[in-house]
Design a protein around this motif. Structure first.
Motif, PDB file in Angstrom:
ATOM      1  N   MET A   7       0.770  -1.279   0.042  1.00  0.00           N
ATOM      2  CA  MET A   7      -0.137  -0.041  -0.007  1.00  0.00           C
ATOM      3  C   MET A   7       0.822   1.254  -0.020  1.00  0.00           C
ATOM      4  O   MET A   7       0.608   2.209  -0.616  1.00  0.00           O
ATOM      5  CB  MET A   7      -0.827   0.069   1.123  1.00  0.00           C
ATOM      6  N   TYR A   8       1.768   1.369   0.636  1.00  0.00           N
ATOM      7  CA  TYR A   8       2.833   2.382   0.802  1.00  0.00           C
ATOM      8  C   TYR A   8       3.586   2.498  -0.700  1.00  0.00           C
ATOM      9  O   TYR A   8       3.591   4.049  -1.163  1.00  0.00           O
ATOM     10  CB  TYR A   8       3.901   2.021   1.898  1.00  0.00           C
ATOM     11  N   LYS A   9       3.973   1.399  -1.152  1.00  0.00           N
ATOM     12  CA  LYS A   9       4.510   1.583  -2.666  1.00  0.00           C
ATOM     13  C   LYS A   9       3.395   2.226  -3.490  1.00  0.00           C
ATOM     14  O   LYS A   9       3.782   3.321  -4.434  1.00  0.00           O
ATOM     15  CB  LYS A   9       4.816   0.212  -3.052  1.00  0.00           C
ATOM     16  N   LEU A  10       2.184   1.765  -3.507  1.00  0.00           N
ATOM     17  CA  LEU A  10       1.007   2.386  -4.401  1.00  0.00           C
ATOM     18  C   LEU A  10       0.811   3.801  -4.003  1.00  0.00           C
ATOM     19  O   LEU A  10       0.809   4.702  -4.913  1.00  0.00           O
ATOM     20  CB  LEU A  10      -0.102   1.205  -4.214  1.00  0.00           C
ATOM     21  N   LEU A  11       0.674   4.071  -2.662  1.00  0.00           N
ATOM     22  CA  LEU A  11       0.455   5.625  -2.484  1.00  0.00           C
ATOM     23  C   LEU A  11       1.602   6.323  -2.926  1.00  0.00           C
ATOM     24  O   LEU A  11       1.497   7.481  -3.362  1.00  0.00           O
ATOM     25  CB  LEU A  11       0.205   5.694  -0.972  1.00  0.00           C
ATOM     26  N   THR A  12       3.056   5.856  -2.919  1.00  0.00           N
ATOM     27  CA  THR A  12       3.909   6.675  -3.331  1.00  0.00           C
ATOM     28  C   THR A  12       3.874   6.810  -4.947  1.00  0.00           C
ATOM     29  O   THR A  12       4.394   8.120  -5.122  1.00  0.00           O
ATOM     30  CB  THR A  12       5.520   5.810  -2.894  1.00  0.00           C
ATOM     31  N   ALA A  13       3.496   5.993  -5.538  1.00  0.00           N
ATOM     32  CA  ALA A  13       3.753   5.933  -6.961  1.00  0.00           C
ATOM     33  C   ALA A  13       2.192   7.021  -7.314  1.00  0.00           C
ATOM     34  O   ALA A  13       2.601   7.720  -8.460  1.00  0.00           O
ATOM     35  CB  ALA A  13       3.329   4.442  -7.684  1.00  0.00           C
ATOM     36  N   PHE A  14       1.316   6.921  -6.634  1.00  0.00           N
ATOM     37  CA  PHE A  14       0.059   7.726  -7.090  1.00  0.00           C
ATOM     38  C   PHE A  14       0.496   9.280  -6.698  1.00  0.00           C
ATOM     39  O   PHE A  14       0.074  10.447  -7.241  1.00  0.00           O
ATOM     40  CB  PHE A  14      -1.283   7.520  -6.253  1.00  0.00           C
ATOM     41  N   ALA A  15       1.355   9.577  -5.531  1.00  0.00           N
ATOM     42  CA  ALA A  15       1.799  10.668  -4.982  1.00  0.00           C
ATOM     43  C   ALA A  15       2.618  11.481  -5.902  1.00  0.00           C
ATOM     44  O   ALA A  15       2.388  12.424  -6.280  1.00  0.00           O
ATOM     45  CB  ALA A  15       2.240  10.678  -3.783  1.00  0.00           C
ATOM     46  N   SER A  16       3.663  10.644  -6.697  1.00  0.00           N
ATOM     47  CA  SER A  16       4.683  10.983  -7.642  1.00  0.00           C
ATOM     48  C   SER A  16       3.927  11.596  -8.730  1.00  0.00           C
ATOM     49  O   SER A  16       4.279  12.471  -9.304  1.00  0.00           O
ATOM     50  CB  SER A  16       5.765  10.082  -7.704  1.00  0.00           C
ATOM     51  N   LEU A  17       2.792  10.763  -9.298  1.00  0.00           N
ATOM     52  CA  LEU A  17       2.169  11.098 -10.692  1.00  0.00           C
ATOM     53  C   LEU A  17       1.279  12.556 -10.462  1.00  0.00           C
ATOM     54  O   LEU A  17       1.558  13.204 -11.155  1.00  0.00           O
ATOM     55  CB  LEU A  17       1.542   9.909 -10.977  1.00  0.00           C
ATOM     56  N   PHE A  18       0.902  12.342  -9.091  1.00  0.00           N
ATOM     57  CA  PHE A  18       0.160  13.742  -9.065  1.00  0.00           C
ATOM     58  C   PHE A  18       0.936  15.009  -8.814  1.00  0.00           C
ATOM     59  O   PHE A  18       0.419  15.821  -9.552  1.00  0.00           O
ATOM     60  CB  PHE A  18      -0.604  13.725  -7.410  1.00  0.00           C
ATOM     61  N   PHE A  19       2.045  14.685  -8.395  1.00  0.00           N
ATOM     62  CA  PHE A  19       2.866  16.181  -8.254  1.00  0.00           C
ATOM     63  C   PHE A  19       3.533  16.390  -9.701  1.00  0.00           C
ATOM     64  O   PHE A  19       4.128  17.400  -9.790  1.00  0.00           O
ATOM     65  CB  PHE A  19       3.971  15.950  -7.209  1.00  0.00           C
ATOM     66  N   MET A  20       3.430  15.417 -10.544  1.00  0.00           N
ATOM     67  CA  MET A  20       4.296  15.650 -11.825  1.00  0.00           C
ATOM     68  C   MET A  20       3.340  16.438 -12.945  1.00  0.00           C
ATOM     69  O   MET A  20       3.481  16.755 -13.732  1.00  0.00           O
ATOM     70  CB  MET A  20       4.845  14.500 -12.552  1.00  0.00           C
ATOM     71  N   LEU A  21       1.892  16.408 -12.531  1.00  0.00           N
ATOM     72  CA  LEU A  21       0.852  17.079 -13.358  1.00  0.00           C
ATOM     73  C   LEU A  21       1.126  18.595 -13.413  1.00  0.00           C
ATOM     74  O   LEU A  21       1.452  19.329 -12.438  1.00  0.00           O
ATOM     75  CB  LEU A  21      -0.467  16.889 -12.918  1.00  0.00           C
ATOM     76  N   PRO A  22       1.145  19.041 -14.581  1.00  0.00           N
ATOM     77  CA  PRO A  22       1.160  20.555 -14.834  1.00  0.00           C
ATOM     78  C   PRO A  22       0.154  21.200 -14.022  1.00  0.00           C
ATOM     79  O   PRO A  22      -1.059  20.924 -13.925  1.00  0.00           O
ATOM     80  CB  PRO A  22       1.164  20.672 -16.310  1.00  0.00           C
ATOM     81  N   VAL A  23       0.331  22.513 -13.568  1.00  0.00           N
ATOM     82  CA  VAL A  23      -0.395  23.418 -12.858  1.00  0.00           C
ATOM     83  C   VAL A  23      -1.153  24.228 -13.912  1.00  0.00           C
ATOM     84  O   VAL A  23      -0.655  24.701 -14.892  1.00  0.00           O
ATOM     85  CB  VAL A  23       0.359  24.231 -12.053  1.00  0.00           C
ATOM     86  N   ALA A  24      -2.490  23.894 -13.831  1.00  0.00           N
ATOM     87  CA  ALA A  24      -3.438  24.910 -14.731  1.00  0.00           C
ATOM     88  C   ALA A  24      -3.240  26.521 -14.394  1.00  0.00           C
ATOM     89  O   ALA A  24      -3.301  26.870 -13.128  1.00  0.00           O
ATOM     90  CB  ALA A  24      -4.630  24.474 -14.579  1.00  0.00           C
ATOM     91  N   GLU A  25      -3.081  27.326 -15.468  1.00  0.00           N
ATOM     92  CA  GLU A  25      -2.864  28.581 -15.256  1.00  0.00           C
ATOM     93  C   GLU A  25      -4.223  29.309 -15.035  1.00  0.00           C
ATOM     94  O   GLU A  25      -4.371  30.403 -14.330  1.00  0.00           O
ATOM     95  CB  GLU A  25      -2.255  29.294 -16.595  1.00  0.00           C
ATOM     96  N   ALA A  26      -5.314  28.742 -15.648  1.00  0.00           N
ATOM     97  CA  ALA A  26      -6.723  29.547 -15.428  1.00  0.00           C
ATOM     98  C   ALA A  26      -7.609  28.460 -15.600  1.00  0.00           C
ATOM     99  O   ALA A  26      -7.519  27.458 -16.187  1.00  0.00           O
ATOM    100  CB  ALA A  26      -6.879  30.471 -16.636  1.00  0.00           C
ATOM    101  N   MET A  27      -8.788  28.590 -14.796  1.00  0.00           N
ATOM    102  CA  MET A  27      -9.916  27.669 -14.738  1.00  0.00           C
ATOM    103  C   MET A  27     -11.171  28.356 -15.071  1.00  0.00           C
ATOM    104  O   MET A  27     -11.622  29.052 -14.073  1.00  0.00           O
ATOM    105  CB  MET A  27      -9.785  26.795 -13.538  1.00  0.00           C
ATOM    106  N   ASP A  28     -11.664  28.087 -16.146  1.00  0.00           N
ATOM    107  CA  ASP A  28     -12.999  28.926 -16.349  1.00  0.00           C
ATOM    108  C   ASP A  28     -14.297  27.849 -16.152  1.00  0.00           C
ATOM    109  O   ASP A  28     -14.122  26.797 -15.516  1.00  0.00           O
ATOM    110  CB  ASP A  28     -12.938  29.152 -17.959  1.00  0.00           C
ATOM    111  N   GLU A  29     -15.527  28.492 -16.395  1.00  0.00           N
ATOM    112  CA  GLU A  29     -16.592  27.591 -16.174  1.00  0.00           C
ATOM    113  C   GLU A  29     -16.633  26.345 -16.760  1.00  0.00           C
ATOM    114  O   GLU A  29     -17.199  25.433 -16.102  1.00  0.00           O
ATOM    115  CB  GLU A  29     -17.892  28.422 -16.584  1.00  0.00           C
ATOM    116  N   GLY A  30     -16.067  26.149 -18.058  1.00  0.00           N
ATOM    117  CA  GLY A  30     -16.265  24.988 -18.897  1.00  0.00           C
ATOM    118  C   GLY A  30     -15.422  23.766 -18.073  1.00  0.00           C
ATOM    119  O   GLY A  30     -15.810  22.613 -18.039  1.00  0.00           O
TER     120      GLY A  30
END
Length: 61
Positions: A7-30
């Motif tokens: 479970m620790y390995k799985l959580l670490t893998a998901f956390a690393s993928l989550f932090f590699m996502l690009p940050v959205a500059e703007a978020m509109d209504e759509g």
């Protein structure tokens, strides 16, 4: 059932993928509507799978 080490390995893998996502500059209504729709569809799908599993386990399906 997963062991704590797995479970620790799985959580670490998901956390690393989550932090590699690009940050959205703007978020509109759509984007907001699409995100909320995705969350609702995911929740309904999860509940459907859980119900199917429960029925299968009880021998009703």
């Amino acid at each position: 059932m997963a062991f704590p080490g797995e479970m620790y390995k799985l959580l670490t893998a998901f956390a690393s993928l989550f932090f590699m996502l690009p940050v959205a500059e703007a978020m509109d209504e759509g984007n907001t509507i699409a995100l909320l729709l995705g969350v609702v569809i995911t929740a309904i799908g999860f509940c459907a799978c859980l119900g199917y599993y429960a029925r299968k386990r009880d021998g009703l399906h």
